[in-house]
Design an enzyme around this catalytic site. Structure first.
Site, PDB file in Angstrom:
ATOM      1  N   HIS A 193      94.725 -24.275 -81.467  1.00  0.00           N
ATOM      2  CA  HIS A 193      95.647 -24.217 -82.601  1.00  0.00           C
ATOM      3  C   HIS A 193      94.894 -24.619 -83.863  1.00  0.00           C
ATOM      4  O   HIS A 193      93.746 -25.053 -83.813  1.00  0.00           O
ATOM      5  CB  HIS A 193      96.881 -25.097 -82.387  1.00  0.00           C
ATOM      6  CG  HIS A 193      96.639 -26.562 -82.506  1.00  0.00           C
ATOM      7  ND1 HIS A 193      97.572 -27.452 -82.985  1.00  0.00           N
ATOM      8  CD2 HIS A 193      95.565 -27.322 -82.202  1.00  0.00           C
ATOM      9  CE1 HIS A 193      97.102 -28.672 -82.964  1.00  0.00           C
ATOM     10  NE2 HIS A 193      95.881 -28.621 -82.485  1.00  0.00           N
ATOM     11  N   CYS A 199      91.701 -30.566 -88.828  1.00  0.00           N
ATOM     12  CA  CYS A 199      92.662 -29.835 -87.989  1.00  0.00           C
ATOM     13  C   CYS A 199      93.057 -28.490 -88.586  1.00  0.00           C
ATOM     14  O   CYS A 199      93.720 -27.695 -87.933  1.00  0.00           O
ATOM     15  CB  CYS A 199      93.903 -30.684 -87.717  1.00  0.00           C
ATOM     16  SG  CYS A 199      93.545 -32.076 -86.636  1.00  0.00           S
ATOM     17  N   HIS A 241      90.761 -25.176 -83.246  1.00  0.00           N
ATOM     18  CA  HIS A 241      90.157 -26.038 -82.227  1.00  0.00           C
ATOM     19  C   HIS A 241      91.073 -26.061 -81.014  1.00  0.00           C
ATOM     20  O   HIS A 241      92.226 -25.634 -81.094  1.00  0.00           O
ATOM     21  CB  HIS A 241      89.928 -27.452 -82.771  1.00  0.00           C
ATOM     22  CG  HIS A 241      91.185 -28.134 -83.214  1.00  0.00           C
ATOM     23  ND1 HIS A 241      91.835 -27.829 -84.396  1.00  0.00           N
ATOM     24  CD2 HIS A 241      91.929 -29.085 -82.619  1.00  0.00           C
ATOM     25  CE1 HIS A 241      92.912 -28.584 -84.518  1.00  0.00           C
ATOM     26  NE2 HIS A 241      93.016 -29.352 -83.443  1.00  0.00           N
ATOM     27  N   HIS A 292      92.541 -27.977 -77.213  1.00  0.00           N
ATOM     28  CA  HIS A 292      92.865 -29.209 -76.492  1.00  0.00           C
ATOM     29  C   HIS A 292      93.190 -28.858 -75.045  1.00  0.00           C
ATOM     30  O   HIS A 292      93.648 -27.748 -74.758  1.00  0.00           O
ATOM     31  CB  HIS A 292      94.113 -29.896 -77.074  1.00  0.00           C
ATOM     32  CG  HIS A 292      93.970 -30.338 -78.482  1.00  0.00           C
ATOM     33  ND1 HIS A 292      93.257 -31.452 -78.844  1.00  0.00           N
ATOM     34  CD2 HIS A 292      94.451 -29.800 -79.642  1.00  0.00           C
ATOM     35  CE1 HIS A 292      93.317 -31.594 -80.167  1.00  0.00           C
ATOM     36  NE2 HIS A 292      94.032 -30.596 -80.674  1.00  0.00           N
ATOM     37  N   HIS A 348      95.914 -21.115 -72.199  1.00  0.00           N
ATOM     38  CA  HIS A 348      94.849 -20.246 -72.679  1.00  0.00           C
ATOM     39  C   HIS A 348      95.336 -19.286 -73.769  1.00  0.00           C
ATOM     40  O   HIS A 348      95.032 -18.091 -73.755  1.00  0.00           O
ATOM     41  CB  HIS A 348      94.181 -19.489 -71.523  1.00  0.00           C
ATOM     42  CG  HIS A 348      93.252 -20.358 -70.750  1.00  0.00           C
ATOM     43  ND1 HIS A 348      93.712 -21.267 -69.823  1.00  0.00           N
ATOM     44  CD2 HIS A 348      91.911 -20.475 -70.787  1.00  0.00           C
ATOM     45  CE1 HIS A 348      92.678 -21.894 -69.306  1.00  0.00           C
ATOM     46  NE2 HIS A 348      91.568 -21.448 -69.878  1.00  0.00           N
ATOM     47  N   GLU A 406      97.846 -34.909 -76.509  1.00  0.00           N
ATOM     48  CA  GLU A 406      96.869 -34.006 -77.113  1.00  0.00           C
ATOM     49  C   GLU A 406      95.440 -34.479 -76.860  1.00  0.00           C
ATOM     50  O   GLU A 406      94.539 -33.669 -76.662  1.00  0.00           O
ATOM     51  CB  GLU A 406      97.135 -33.920 -78.619  1.00  0.00           C
ATOM     52  CG  GLU A 406      96.241 -32.948 -79.339  1.00  0.00           C
ATOM     53  CD  GLU A 406      96.547 -32.869 -80.811  1.00  0.00           C
ATOM     54  OE1 GLU A 406      97.391 -32.037 -81.188  1.00  0.00           O
ATOM     55  OE2 GLU A 406      95.943 -33.634 -81.581  1.00  0.00           O
TER      56      GLU A 406
END
Length: 142
Positions: A27, A37, A41, A43, A78, A125
């Protein structure tokens, strides 16, 4: 798998079910105030869903664990969260991800004859950061 313990939700239901799962997703937050952010990137999100109710279904389930995983994992694993319609007007922050999961789970629970309720969704997260979403009683989304 490391066993996690989550904040408890006081309730008077007979049964409480918790489902843990994880998924990988990317996201970005499209705003300069988000700092790093704002760059795409990923998670590995760890998710816990708490369901409660008084009645079991004809098989003796409050809700089938597999059904919960299908609602969340199949949809988000994914993927780039920003590409999901539910994040078109709001960025996919951990807070929003937890809300969307909670609302999707409750929408499915509303179709069940035994009417279980989603009490909370925890979305971790990072190892040190997580959000708890708890729908308010009587919320129109529940």
């Amino acid at each position: 798998m490391l066993q996690q313990f989550y904040p408890q939700v006081p309730h008077s239901y007979t049964f409480e079910l918790n489902k843990d799962m994880h998924l990988a997703a990317a996201h970005y937050i499209d705003d300069e105030r988000a700092g790093n952010c704002q760059n795409m990137h990923g998670h590995t999100y760890f998710i816990n869903i708490t369901i409660a109710g008084d009645e079991l279904d004809e098989l003796g389930f409050l809700v089938d664990f597999k059904r919960l995983k299908q609602i969340v994992h199949k949809r988000y694993d994914h993927t780039l969260l920003n590409q999901h319609a539910e994040f078109s007007n709001r960025p996919p922050t951990t807070e929003e991800v937890s809300r969307q999961i909670g609302e999707a789970v409750q929408a499915e629970l509303n179709t069940l004859a035994n009417k279980p309720v989603c009490l909370q969704v925890v979305v971790r997260e990072t190892p040190t950061s997580y959000v708890v979403f708890r729908p308010k009683q009587g919320d129109s989304h529940a």
